[in-house]
Design a protein around this motif. Structure first.
Motif, short mmCIF file in Angstrom:
data_model
loop_
_atom_site.label_atom_id
_atom_site.label_comp_id
_atom_site.label_asym_id
_atom_site.label_seq_id
_atom_site.Cartn_x
_atom_site.Cartn_y
_atom_site.Cartn_z
N ASP A 241 0.83 -1.21 0.00
CA ASP A 241 0.00 0.00 0.00
C ASP A 241 0.86 1.26 0.00
O ASP A 241 0.52 2.27 -0.62
CB ASP A 241 -0.94 0.00 1.21
CG ASP A 241 -2.02 -1.07 1.11
OD1 ASP A 241 -2.32 -1.49 -0.03
OD2 ASP A 241 -2.54 -1.48 2.15
N GLU A 256 -5.35 10.92 -4.11
CA GLU A 256 -5.34 9.46 -4.14
C GLU A 256 -4.28 8.90 -3.19
O GLU A 256 -4.51 7.90 -2.49
CB GLU A 256 -5.09 8.95 -5.56
CG GLU A 256 -6.24 9.17 -6.52
CD GLU A 256 -6.32 10.60 -7.05
OE1 GLU A 256 -5.44 11.43 -6.64
OE2 GLU A 256 -7.24 10.90 -7.83
N LEU A 259 -5.57 9.21 0.41
CA LEU A 259 -6.60 8.23 0.74
C LEU A 259 -6.00 6.84 0.98
O LEU A 259 -6.44 6.10 1.87
CB LEU A 259 -7.64 8.16 -0.37
CG LEU A 259 -8.52 9.41 -0.52
CD1 LEU A 259 -9.44 9.28 -1.73
CD2 LEU A 259 -9.32 9.66 0.75
N LEU A 260 -4.98 6.48 0.20
CA LEU A 260 -4.31 5.20 0.42
C LEU A 260 -3.65 5.17 1.80
O LEU A 260 -3.73 4.15 2.51
CB LEU A 260 -3.26 4.96 -0.67
CG LEU A 260 -3.77 4.44 -2.01
CD1 LEU A 260 -2.68 4.54 -3.07
CD2 LEU A 260 -4.25 3.00 -1.88
N ARG A 262 -4.39 7.07 4.45
CA ARG A 262 -5.38 7.19 5.53
C ARG A 262 -6.22 5.93 5.69
O ARG A 262 -6.50 5.49 6.83
CB ARG A 262 -6.29 8.39 5.27
CG ARG A 262 -7.27 8.68 6.40
CD ARG A 262 -8.37 9.63 5.97
NE ARG A 262 -9.26 9.01 4.99
CZ ARG A 262 -10.28 9.64 4.41
NH1 ARG A 262 -10.50 10.93 4.69
NH2 ARG A 262 -11.05 9.01 3.54
N ASP A 263 -6.65 5.34 4.58
CA ASP A 263 -7.64 4.26 4.64
C ASP A 263 -7.04 2.86 4.63
O ASP A 263 -7.73 1.90 4.98
CB ASP A 263 -8.62 4.38 3.46
CG ASP A 263 -9.40 5.70 3.49
OD1 ASP A 263 -9.50 6.29 4.58
OD2 ASP A 263 -9.90 6.12 2.44
N ARG A 264 -5.77 2.75 4.23
CA ARG A 264 -5.19 1.41 4.14
C ARG A 264 -3.89 1.26 4.93
O ARG A 264 -3.73 0.31 5.70
CB ARG A 264 -4.97 1.05 2.66
CG ARG A 264 -6.30 0.88 1.92
CD ARG A 264 -6.14 0.79 0.42
NE ARG A 264 -5.34 -0.33 -0.01
CZ ARG A 264 -5.16 -0.67 -1.29
NH1 ARG A 264 -5.74 0.02 -2.24
NH2 ARG A 264 -4.40 -1.70 -1.60
N PRO A 267 -4.52 2.16 8.99
CA PRO A 267 -5.28 1.08 9.63
C PRO A 267 -4.52 -0.24 9.65
O PRO A 267 -4.61 -1.00 10.62
CB PRO A 267 -6.55 0.97 8.76
CG PRO A 267 -6.71 2.33 8.18
CD PRO A 267 -5.31 2.82 7.92
N GLU A 318 -5.55 17.71 5.64
CA GLU A 318 -4.79 16.53 5.25
C GLU A 318 -3.32 16.68 5.62
O GLU A 318 -2.68 15.74 6.13
CB GLU A 318 -4.93 16.31 3.74
CG GLU A 318 -6.33 15.88 3.31
CD GLU A 318 -6.49 15.87 1.80
OE1 GLU A 318 -5.46 16.10 1.09
OE2 GLU A 318 -7.60 15.64 1.32
#
Length: 422
Positions: A241, A256, A259-260, A262-264, A267, A318
């Motif tokens: 990722d 993009e 988002l990678l 933050r979301d992948r 976590p 961000e």
């Protein structure tokens, strides 16, 4: 000659949350001391039953709902013919009362069978075979770990295992193999945890259970090995990722990339938290380092872009989030540099010169001392020159000071404007 532990392949076959379900004594319903003729008679009975029925329930209280099919029962009886496989299954099944030959105390058998039942029930609850509240599962785990831990650590099982090897009387296994069998037992008992940790909610709760196992010397160090694959899988996913986010960043697709991360990526890193007690410090720091660097790189690049193109409100959020997360996640060796970047970004976006973190307290003591000094000076001046002269002089001085402050403020604004246009 002693049978090497590597020949006990049955340990690997049983490993996992279903270790009791796959036990040959759970499948067949036989007691662990069953002899050759008794085994043959029971097999004939079950084969006749399974000729007209699809399922056989297996041992009561421990076998799973739905029982076992014909192929499972046949494979279990085949396994009983090999003493090396059979003895592994005997280790983790009910022994019952001591017979006249083993010489064990009743307490040893009672504690062993209690450990088996408690451990089996705890695993059935964790895998969903039975419904059990979390607090009751915790109690099962506590007692199961205590029972198995004391039995294995104290060497109380060795006498019984040696007796059972003698009773089987098979040349493929001699009494000295008892040590190899018992050496493989701790790893088998904790083998369910890597799969159980696949559920993040369960992982957070079961971390305490794993820590309880490590309180007993035979289990110390086992969890690092057991979770090595899980940690490696998590790292590979995080790394993949991060590479995807890096490609997006290099292509200028900053949203993009964000988002990678933050979301992948974040976590994925946070999912490692339950495994933290069982990961070496250097390995954990390595993972934290690459994640923090990925976050920091995007934050710094966005800062550079914002010098020429004022960021939107969402982009500002961000940037601050990236810098904060990088500092939060980064290992100690990176903390100073990450903190400086965070402060730089914060200053640039707010324009206040303030730094994130704890606010500086107001210097009340110094303030009061200044007031006392000014009050004393005024009292002296009024006493010496009178009230009106001191008042007129003070107003004139304040006017001059005010003009000077406005001039300095104007000059500072000009300097800052010059820096921003460079």
């Amino acid at each position: 000659m002693t049978t090497p532990v590597r020949e006990f392949d049955r340990f690997e076959e049983l490993a996992g949350p279903q270790l009791y379900r796959r036990n040959v004594f759970a499948v067949t319903g036989l007691p662990t001391h069953a002899s050759g003729p008794a085994v043959r008679r029971h097999r004939q009975k079950l084969e006749a039953r399974l000729a007209v029925e699809d399922r056989w329930p297996g041992a009561r209280d421990v076998a799973p709902a739905g029982g076992y099919g014909k192929d499972e029962v046949r494979a279990a009886f085949e396994g009983l013919q090999d003493p090396r496989r059979r003895m592994v299954d005997e280790l983790v099944w009910l022994w019952g009362s001591p017979d006249s030959g083993c010489g064990c105390s009743a307490d040893v058998h009672e504690l062993h069978d209690s450990a088996v039942v408690l451990h089996a029930r705890a695993l059935r609850a964790e895998t969903g075979d039975v419904e059990l509240p979390v607090d009751q599962r915790a109690s099962l785990w506590e007692h199961a770990v205590s029972a198995w831990g004391h039995l294995v650590a104290d060497g109380a099982l060795r006498q019984h295992v040696r007796h059972r090897i003698r009773a089987l009387g098979d040349p493929r296994l001699d009494e000295d193999a008892a040590d190899d069998l018992l050496a493989g037992l701790p790893k088998l008992l904790v083998s369910p945890f890597p799969q159980l940790f696949a559920d993040p909610a369960a992982a957070a709760r079961l971390t305490t259970v794993c820590s309880a196992w490590t309180a007993f010397p035979p289990f110390t160090g086992l969890f690092s090995e057991l979770f090595e694959r899980a940690v490696e899988d998590a790292y590979e996913k995080i790394h993949g990722d991060l590479l995807a986010a890096e490609r997006e960043r290099e292509a200028g697709r900053y949203r993009e990339a964000f988002l990678l991360l933050r979301d992948r990526v974040v976590p994925g890193f946070e999912d490692l938290a339950p495994l933290r007690p069982f990961v070496s410090d250097w390995r954990y720091d390595e993972i934290a380092h690459v994640v923090a660097v990925g976050l920091n790189n995007l934050a710094v690049e966005l800062l550079g872009v914002s010098v020429y193109r004022p960021p939107s409100a969402s982009r500002r959020e961000e940037m601050i989030w990236l810098a904060e997360k990088a500092y939060e996640i980064g290992p100690d060796r990176d903390s100073q540099g990450l903190k400086e970047n965070w402060e730089t970004i914060y200053d640039h976006l707010t324009g206040t010169g303030r730094r994130p973190g704890r606010a500086t307290p107001f210097p009340w003591r110094a303030f009061l001392l200044v007031l006392v000094f000014i009050g004393g000076a005024l009292s002296y001046l009024i006493g010496a020159f009178g009230f009106l002269p001191v008042l007129f002089t003070g107003v004139a001085v304040l006017g001059v000071v005010g003009s000077l402050v406005r001039f300095l403020a104007w000059l500072a604004d000009g300097v800052r404007s010059g820096r921003r246009t460079r």
